[in-house]
Structures are given as C-alpha cells and as structure tokens.
Design a protein around this motif. Structure first.
Motif, PDB file in Angstrom:
ATOM      1  N   ASN A 145      -3.750 -23.542 -12.276  1.00 23.46           N
ATOM      2  CA  ASN A 145      -3.235 -23.305 -13.621  1.00 23.46           C
ATOM      3  C   ASN A 145      -1.748 -23.643 -13.582  1.00 23.46           C
ATOM      4  O   ASN A 145      -0.933 -22.858 -13.086  1.00 23.46           O
TER       5      ASN A 145
ATOM      6  N   ALA B  59      -8.969 -17.526  -6.765  1.00 22.59           N
ATOM      7  CA  ALA B  59     -10.270 -17.010  -7.178  1.00 22.59           C
ATOM      8  C   ALA B  59     -11.375 -17.792  -6.493  1.00 22.59           C
ATOM      9  O   ALA B  59     -11.330 -19.019  -6.435  1.00 22.59           O
TER      10      ALA B  59
ATOM     11  N   GLU C 265     -14.704 -17.950 -11.956  1.00 20.77           N
ATOM     12  CA  GLU C 265     -14.367 -18.945 -12.968  1.00 20.77           C
ATOM     13  C   GLU C 265     -13.668 -18.291 -14.161  1.00 20.77           C
ATOM     14  O   GLU C 265     -12.648 -18.792 -14.658  1.00 20.77           O
TER      15      GLU C 265
ATOM     16  N   PHE D 213     -10.072 -17.388 -13.581  1.00 18.56           N
ATOM     17  CA  PHE D 213      -9.195 -18.548 -13.673  1.00 18.56           C
ATOM     18  C   PHE D 213      -8.974 -18.955 -15.124  1.00 18.56           C
ATOM     19  O   PHE D 213      -7.834 -19.201 -15.541  1.00 18.56           O
ATOM     20  N   TYR D 214     -10.035 -19.013 -15.910  1.00 15.48           N
ATOM     21  CA  TYR D 214      -9.910 -19.427 -17.311  1.00 15.48           C
ATOM     22  C   TYR D 214      -9.102 -18.437 -18.140  1.00 15.48           C
ATOM     23  O   TYR D 214      -8.473 -18.814 -19.134  1.00 15.48           O
TER      24      TYR D 214
ATOM     25  N   SER E 105      -6.526 -16.908 -17.106  1.00 14.34           N
ATOM     26  CA  SER E 105      -5.171 -16.921 -16.537  1.00 14.34           C
ATOM     27  C   SER E 105      -4.851 -15.674 -15.720  1.00 14.34           C
ATOM     28  O   SER E 105      -3.689 -15.280 -15.591  1.00 14.34           O
TER      29      SER E 105
ATOM     30  N   ALA F  54      -5.976 -15.654 -12.580  1.00 14.49           N
ATOM     31  CA  ALA F  54      -5.917 -16.249 -11.242  1.00 14.49           C
ATOM     32  C   ALA F  54      -5.215 -17.602 -11.346  1.00 14.49           C
ATOM     33  O   ALA F  54      -5.428 -18.351 -12.305  1.00 14.49           O
TER      34      ALA F  54
ATOM     35  N   TYR G 184      -8.273 -21.818  -8.222  1.00 13.28           N
ATOM     36  CA  TYR G 184      -9.716 -21.599  -8.275  1.00 13.28           C
ATOM     37  C   TYR G 184     -10.404 -22.543  -7.300  1.00 13.28           C
ATOM     38  O   TYR G 184     -10.284 -23.768  -7.410  1.00 13.28           O
TER      39      TYR G 184
ATOM     40  N   ALA H 193     -12.440 -26.816 -17.179  1.00 11.66           N
ATOM     41  CA  ALA H 193     -11.151 -26.163 -16.942  1.00 11.66           C
ATOM     42  C   ALA H 193     -10.060 -26.785 -17.807  1.00 11.66           C
ATOM     43  O   ALA H 193      -9.206 -26.089 -18.359  1.00 11.66           O
TER      44      ALA H 193
END
Length: 439
Positions: free
Chosen positions: A164, A198, A267, A270-271, A273, A275, A278, A288
């Motif tokens: 990210n 993650a 997942e 991560f999506y 935010s 983490a 990923y 992503a």
C-alpha cells in the motif's frame, strides 16, 4: 518392369517408415491427415460454464472463429464443480459424439486421462507450428514423462508481495529494496499500530509460497532441482529462506494470531489499509489496484542474504500449472485441426484477458501478438509481464501440480506449524524433506 516395381516398393517403404516408428513409441504422436481442400471439419469443444471468465470470453467465439472457414465449431458449456465437470467429460468421451477439444483445470484428471491414453500427445505438433515462440518461456511445462498433453490457456500466477504505497508515504517509511530494509519497515509499521505484513497463516500453502519466494531470489532454479534430484530442503537455499521468515516472525511482522487468519481475512486487512504489505499471488494485483484506487505496487521478494550492493533481483516463483489447459481427445477424427483449434482458443482467451480485462499475467509474449488494450494499462502489471518473460526470472512453483496431493498436504501442514512457532528452522526443513520423499 521388375526394376520399376522394386523402385515403387522402396519408395512405399520409405513413406511408411515414420508411421511404423510412431506406432512403436509408448503413445503415438499426432499424424497430420491429408484433407480434401473443400472439406468442412466439424469439431466439438467443451469448457466449464462455472468458470466466469471463460464463459464471458467465449460467448461470441463460434461466430468469431468463422474466419477459419473450413471449421464448423460446436462449443458447449458444462456446469458443475470440478469433480462434477470431470465426471461429465468422462461420460461425454464414452458417448457416440465425444468432444474433440475440452478444458481440464485439474492436473490429476489430466494425468488419469493420459495414463489411459485417452488424450493426444502435443509437443511435436506445438513445436512444429511455432507455438513456443508465441508464449513466455515458463509456459512450456513438461510432465515427468517428458511429454506435453495440454495447450496452456490460463494466465500464469506468481508469488509476490503487494504494498500500500499510501501507507508508506503517509508514515514516511522507505519502500524496501533489501531484506534488512524490509525488517526496518516492519518494525516501523509495528510501532505505528499497523500490521506490517498480512498473510493467510491458516493456509500452509500461502506460508510455503512466502518461503519459496525468498528461496528463489537466491537460486532461481531451486524448485526444479528439488523435483529432479535428491537435493532436498536441507540445502543452504531453503535454510536461508526459512531463517528470514523466522526473523520476521520474531520481529512481530505478521498479524496477531497469524495461524487463525485465512487468505480472505489477510486480503481484507490489506484492502482496508490495516496492513502495509500483503503476501499473495499476482492474480490479486488488479483487484488490489481497484480497491486501493491505484495506490498499490508489486514488491518483489528481497534476497535474505547479502548482495554486496548489487541491484535487487526481481525473481518470482510460480508460473503455468502442469497439465492444466485444453486437451485433445485421442478419439478425434481430426487431430491436427483439433490442436490448431485449441491453440486458437488459447490465443482468443488470452487476448480477451489482456485487451478487455487488463490482466498482467497472460502467457503470451506481447512482442509477437500485436494486441491492444481497450482500457488503460496497469503499469505494475505491465512491468510484471515484462519481468517474467526474461530468462532466469521465474522459479517453478512447487504447488502447481508438480507434486502429489499427499506431498502438498504434508508440506502445507509443516509450513503452518513453522509459522506458529511449533517448529524450529531445522525441524521444519527435516519435516519438509520427509514430505517431499513421500509417495
């Protein structure tokens, strides 16, 4: 007159020799038939309806393929999960009108078919038509018996990390180029209450893929060596890779209770935010990119050992799965035409993936295809595609129907135990060696 008859006999024998040699081999290669130029060939094709991408991609195929004017194509979509689909294919193959071309997404099913000689050998025909010049190098996946039975069609997936970029920017943390920098970034994110990395620790396959990702930066042929010899996991390459993951565990680089986190939960971390990094595969790149509104980037696994200041390697593990793709029935009356059609279907599907969906992991070399995207290219996906077609940049993924289901299960279990701290590096490598030697 006698001399003339002798000459005719000798010529006939020479012409028949290739056929005699072919029939003496373990399983005969395709013999291209002589076809009347005005003959229309009817071919039956079957693909799974439940595969949404293929269903959408091929909805206009029969009309589009009419450019092959001497082909009359009947394309059938068969519903059901993998086991149901495989059963239906076997029933069809035993009927009066078996399919000429059909898809197999199950390497074990393909193995069952070629072991009973129900599908064609393809390597000679594909080589003769220049197929391997159209695709990236890692597409040519050969079985243990040195034969090819499937025309690859699906995009190849690679083990990568995604980052990210906004989290790195807002927190003023350097995007790592080395393993030491990765450890520093992990520590900094942990201090800010953000999960550094993650991963679906509940899935031992994901854990193993991460270890393999580090290993292939040291030796890009490590898995091939593992599969072809008694090299084993106890060598220095996997030891360094496992040690690097152990160091990340000790740093607290992964989410709490990692052993209970599924791939889907990792997942979502991560999506949302929560983490910064990923561990996943390249087929998640487009999703992503959409979820994070373009603020995503591929992070290639860094070498876990010193590189003496050299540029970081961009080596990935993964690639095309063995025995997955379009198969040609041994009972077809038109073997050459069926193989040609399978290749056309493969190209057609990959063109759809690239031009309409913007997929960045198709198996065709764009330098040869002349395809044009209808949507803006994903720069990260484009860079990944350029990278994987370079010689030496891809290590064969172990989990690609390269080993038996029993070995896969054992390796996954050992990897999960290692991730939870139940196994030391030495014990993990010993368990892996036991697993790979299983029948």
């Amino acid at each position: 007159m006698l001399n003339k008859i002798n000459r005719i006999c000798r010529v006939g024998l020479i012409l028949a020799l290739p056929l005699l040699v072919s029939c003496s081999s373990e399983q005969k290669q395709v013999i291209l038939p002589v076809k009347n130029i005005n003959e229309t060939v009817t071919l039956e094709c079957v693909i799974p309806f439940d595969d949404v991408k293929k269903q959408e991609a091929f909805k206009n195929f029969e009309a589009d393929i009419k450019r092959l004017s001497d082909y009359n194509i009947h394309l059938s979509f068969v519903t059901g999960d993998t086991n149901t689909y495989n059963t239906k294919i076997k029933v069809m193959m035993s009927s009066d009108t078996p399919p000429d071309v059909f898809y197999s997404g199950d390497g074990s099913f393909t193995k069952e078919l070629y072991s009973t000689k129900r599908i064609q050998l393809l390597e000679n025909a594909l080589t003769d038509m220049g197929y391997w010049n159209m695709v990236i190098p890692t597409t040519k996946v050969i079985r243990d018996n040195e034969h090819i039975y499937a025309v690859p069609i699906d995009e190849a997936h690679y083990n990568i990390m995604l980052i990210n970029t906004e989290l790195f920017s807002v927190n003023d943390i350097k995007i790592p180029d080395s393993f030491e920098e990765l450890k520093v970034a992990a520590q900094q994110f942990r201090e800010r209450g953000i999960v550094p990395i993650a991963i679906g620790g509940k899935n031992g396959v994901s854990v193993y893929n991460m270890i393999e990702g580090f290993a292939c930066t040291i030796d890009n042929e490590i898995t091939s060596k593992l599969l072809k010899s008694n090299y084993g996991f106890s060598g220095e390459t996997f030891r360094q890779a496992a040690t690097s993951v152990k160091q990340l565990i000790e740093l607290g680089a992964f989410q709490e209770n990692v052993e209970t986190i599924s791939d889907e939960e990792a997942e979502n971390l991560f999506y949302s935010s929560k983490a910064a990094i990923y561990c996943t595969t390249s087929n998640k790149l487009n999703m992503a990119n959409n979820q994070l509104k373009g603020k995503v980037r591929v992070l290639y696994y860094p070498q876990p050992c010193e590189t003496n200041g050299s540029n970081p390697k961009r080596v990935v593990s993964g690639g095309t799965k063995k025995d997955i793709g379009l198969l040609v029935s041994s009972s077809t009356n038109h073997p050459a035409e069926s193989i040609n059609l399978a290749v056309e279907m493969s190209k057609y599907y990959n063109k759809y993936l690239y031009e309409s969906l913007g997929e960045g992991a198709i198996i065709y070399n764009l330098d040869y295809m002349g395809w044009t995207r209808s949507i803006d290219p994903n720069l990260e996906a484009s860079e990944l595609m350029w990278n994987v077609k370079q010689k030496g940049n891809v290590n064969t993924g172990l989990f690609g129907y390269n080993i038996s289901p029993a070995k896969e299960k054992s390796i996954a279990e050992a990897s999960t135990a290692f991730m939870t701290g139940l196994l030391s590096v030495n014990d993990f490598l010993e368990e892996m060696n036991i697993s790979i030697k299983m029948k």
